[in-house]
Design an enzyme around this catalytic site. Sequence first.
Site, mmCIF file in Angstrom:
data_model
loop_
_atom_site.group_PDB
_atom_site.id
_atom_site.type_symbol
_atom_site.label_atom_id
_atom_site.label_comp_id
_atom_site.label_asym_id
_atom_site.label_seq_id
_atom_site.Cartn_x
_atom_site.Cartn_y
_atom_site.Cartn_z
ATOM 1 N N GLY A 164 0.780 -1.224 0.000
ATOM 2 C CA GLY A 164 0.000 0.000 0.000
ATOM 3 C C GLY A 164 0.812 1.275 0.000
ATOM 4 O O GLY A 164 0.249 2.337 0.205
ATOM 5 N N TYR A 202 11.780 0.821 -10.917
ATOM 6 C CA TYR A 202 10.800 1.873 -10.665
ATOM 7 C C TYR A 202 10.167 2.305 -11.974
ATOM 8 O O TYR A 202 10.851 2.768 -12.888
ATOM 9 C CB TYR A 202 11.450 3.065 -9.960
ATOM 10 C CG TYR A 202 10.468 4.191 -9.727
ATOM 11 C CD1 TYR A 202 9.424 4.040 -8.822
ATOM 12 C CD2 TYR A 202 10.567 5.394 -10.425
ATOM 13 C CE1 TYR A 202 8.493 5.041 -8.625
ATOM 14 C CE2 TYR A 202 9.648 6.412 -10.225
ATOM 15 C CZ TYR A 202 8.604 6.231 -9.326
ATOM 16 O OH TYR A 202 7.699 7.221 -9.133
ATOM 17 N N GLU A 275 -3.441 -6.821 -7.329
ATOM 18 C CA GLU A 275 -3.042 -5.477 -7.780
ATOM 19 C C GLU A 275 -1.952 -5.563 -8.840
ATOM 20 O O GLU A 275 -0.990 -6.322 -8.680
ATOM 21 C CB GLU A 275 -2.463 -4.664 -6.616
ATOM 22 C CG GLU A 275 -3.442 -4.252 -5.556
ATOM 23 C CD GLU A 275 -2.825 -3.288 -4.546
ATOM 24 O OE1 GLU A 275 -3.589 -2.704 -3.788
ATOM 25 O OE2 GLU A 275 -1.589 -3.122 -4.520
ATOM 26 N N GLU A 287 0.850 -6.938 -5.841
ATOM 27 C CA GLU A 287 0.575 -7.664 -4.601
ATOM 28 C C GLU A 287 -0.876 -8.135 -4.571
ATOM 29 O O GLU A 287 -1.661 -7.772 -5.446
ATOM 30 C CB GLU A 287 0.893 -6.821 -3.362
ATOM 31 C CG GLU A 287 0.137 -5.519 -3.264
ATOM 32 C CD GLU A 287 0.603 -4.656 -2.085
ATOM 33 O OE1 GLU A 287 -0.114 -4.638 -1.082
ATOM 34 O OE2 GLU A 287 1.651 -4.002 -2.172
ATOM 35 N N ARG A 291 -8.323 -9.348 1.529
ATOM 36 C CA ARG A 291 -9.402 -8.761 2.344
ATOM 37 C C ARG A 291 -10.407 -8.093 1.421
ATOM 38 O O ARG A 291 -10.178 -7.972 0.225
ATOM 39 C CB ARG A 291 -8.805 -7.686 3.267
ATOM 40 C CG ARG A 291 -8.120 -6.562 2.487
ATOM 41 C CD ARG A 291 -7.893 -5.307 3.290
ATOM 42 N NE ARG A 291 -7.535 -4.193 2.445
ATOM 43 C CZ ARG A 291 -6.335 -3.956 1.934
ATOM 44 N NH1 ARG A 291 -5.342 -4.789 2.178
ATOM 45 N NH2 ARG A 291 -6.103 -2.920 1.163
ATOM 46 N N ARG A 337 -14.053 9.203 -2.918
ATOM 47 C CA ARG A 337 -13.893 9.178 -1.452
ATOM 48 C C ARG A 337 -13.949 10.600 -0.904
ATOM 49 O O ARG A 337 -13.188 11.467 -1.350
ATOM 50 C CB ARG A 337 -12.555 8.552 -1.069
ATOM 51 C CG ARG A 337 -12.403 7.119 -1.501
ATOM 52 C CD ARG A 337 -11.176 6.510 -0.832
ATOM 53 N NE ARG A 337 -10.847 5.222 -1.409
ATOM 54 C CZ ARG A 337 -10.014 4.346 -0.852
ATOM 55 N NH1 ARG A 337 -9.420 4.654 0.303
ATOM 56 N NH2 ARG A 337 -9.755 3.203 -1.430
#
Length: 440
Positions: A164, A202, A275, A287, A291, A337
Amino acid sequence: MIKKLLIANRGEIAVRVIRACRDLGIKTVAVFSTADANTLAVRMADEAVCIGESATDKSYLNVPNIITAACALRCDAIHPGVGFLSENADFAKKVEDAGLIFIGPKSETIALLGNKVAARTAALAAKIPITPGSTEVLKDLADAKETAKKIGYPVILKAAAGGGGRGMRIVRKEEQLEQSLQIAKKEALSFFGDASVHMERYLEQPRHVEIQLLADGQGTVVHLGERDCSVQKNHQKLLEESPSPILDEEMRKAMCADSVRLFKELGYRSAGTVEFLVEDGAYYFMEVNARLQVEHPVSELVSSIDLVQAQIAIAEGKKLNLKQKDVPLKGYALECRINALSAGKITNLSFPFGPFVRVDSYLETGSVLSPYYDSMIAKIIVWASDRDKGLAVMMRALEEVVIEGIKTNLEEQKLLITSKQFRSGRFGTDLYQKVCEQEK
Ligand code: MV4
């Protein structure tokens, strides 16, 4: 059969899980900290029990108190919600050891996927493209130098126990490597209690695209398409949409097939997400989130599947009697959000209604926002037949929102939705800075 379920969480996700339980005829127990005594989830649940003081380690992370409450009130199951204990393998194990059902993956699966290096190894074994880089923890500076030489600068150091975005460090030149490695290890240790780091190439302007899956742990795995979560500020997602404006049908098919295969090989159970980073027509595994996720409503609206109800049915041992062809994905969904930018009391509140608008929130007039918890106060989710129409519905919904007494990111969200970059669907990881910080 689950007759009574305890929700080990707070806020909008606690409300969301209670709603699924009501739809299923399952009784609910809310747990709350002293700061949350007078909140919507506490009033909506059939029963509620205080589990500790405001600080999260005293309450929502207090494993003994939560399990004791579940046993004392004769619950059959615990839903961990999102965040807090939702990806804590020890918690899942303790729930099961107490004779309760954990609504989520097996604790061993959570433990495996919590290690991002182990997750990369599992993805590689399932023949999924991963970001170029190490498939083992970096041993020392020499190992780091050698790995960086192989994959080429710039590289990124990530905590093996992380995920995350926390504890990441970009390294552009070999001269910076020693110091960056030191800092990355120190941060990994202090954030996650584990100093292990690995290295990836990267990518400069990737998109974050994730596949939602449902698996019954008995051989059936289906995907619910993707969510594009590329609009982020400091690794916090702001907008999530499905379908992704940058995927073509071929890449979508490949990413979904790869994700389903990975979940089958893992023997995964419950809802979960794979992901990926996408850049220049290629995708790379990043990853697995073992959940339910905050942005799950986006997938619910395009698939017509209630993910929380499905999680509960799976936890009861029911087989998913679904084939992939029974999961047609229809139209477009977008989530916005709404975050609080200050603490305080809500003095006036009005949420949007109307066609194809869903609001997931725990906010009420009089709600007092405590500085102890996450700043997300509401999610506005809309559905439409296509992206252009969806953006118009979202803008209409946002214009109906009234939240007084605190500062929120509502105006920033309107700027993002109306920006020509977001509208075009083609933008990079710097969209927020470009659209919202330019304004100031
Ligand atoms: C990356 C990356 C570039 N290269 N990994 C991981 C967690 C997520 N919150 C951001 N992460 C990134 N991992 C490699 N190898 C860039 C990001 C990233 C990002 C990715 C997609 C969309 C927005 C982003 C914002 C900041 C960082």
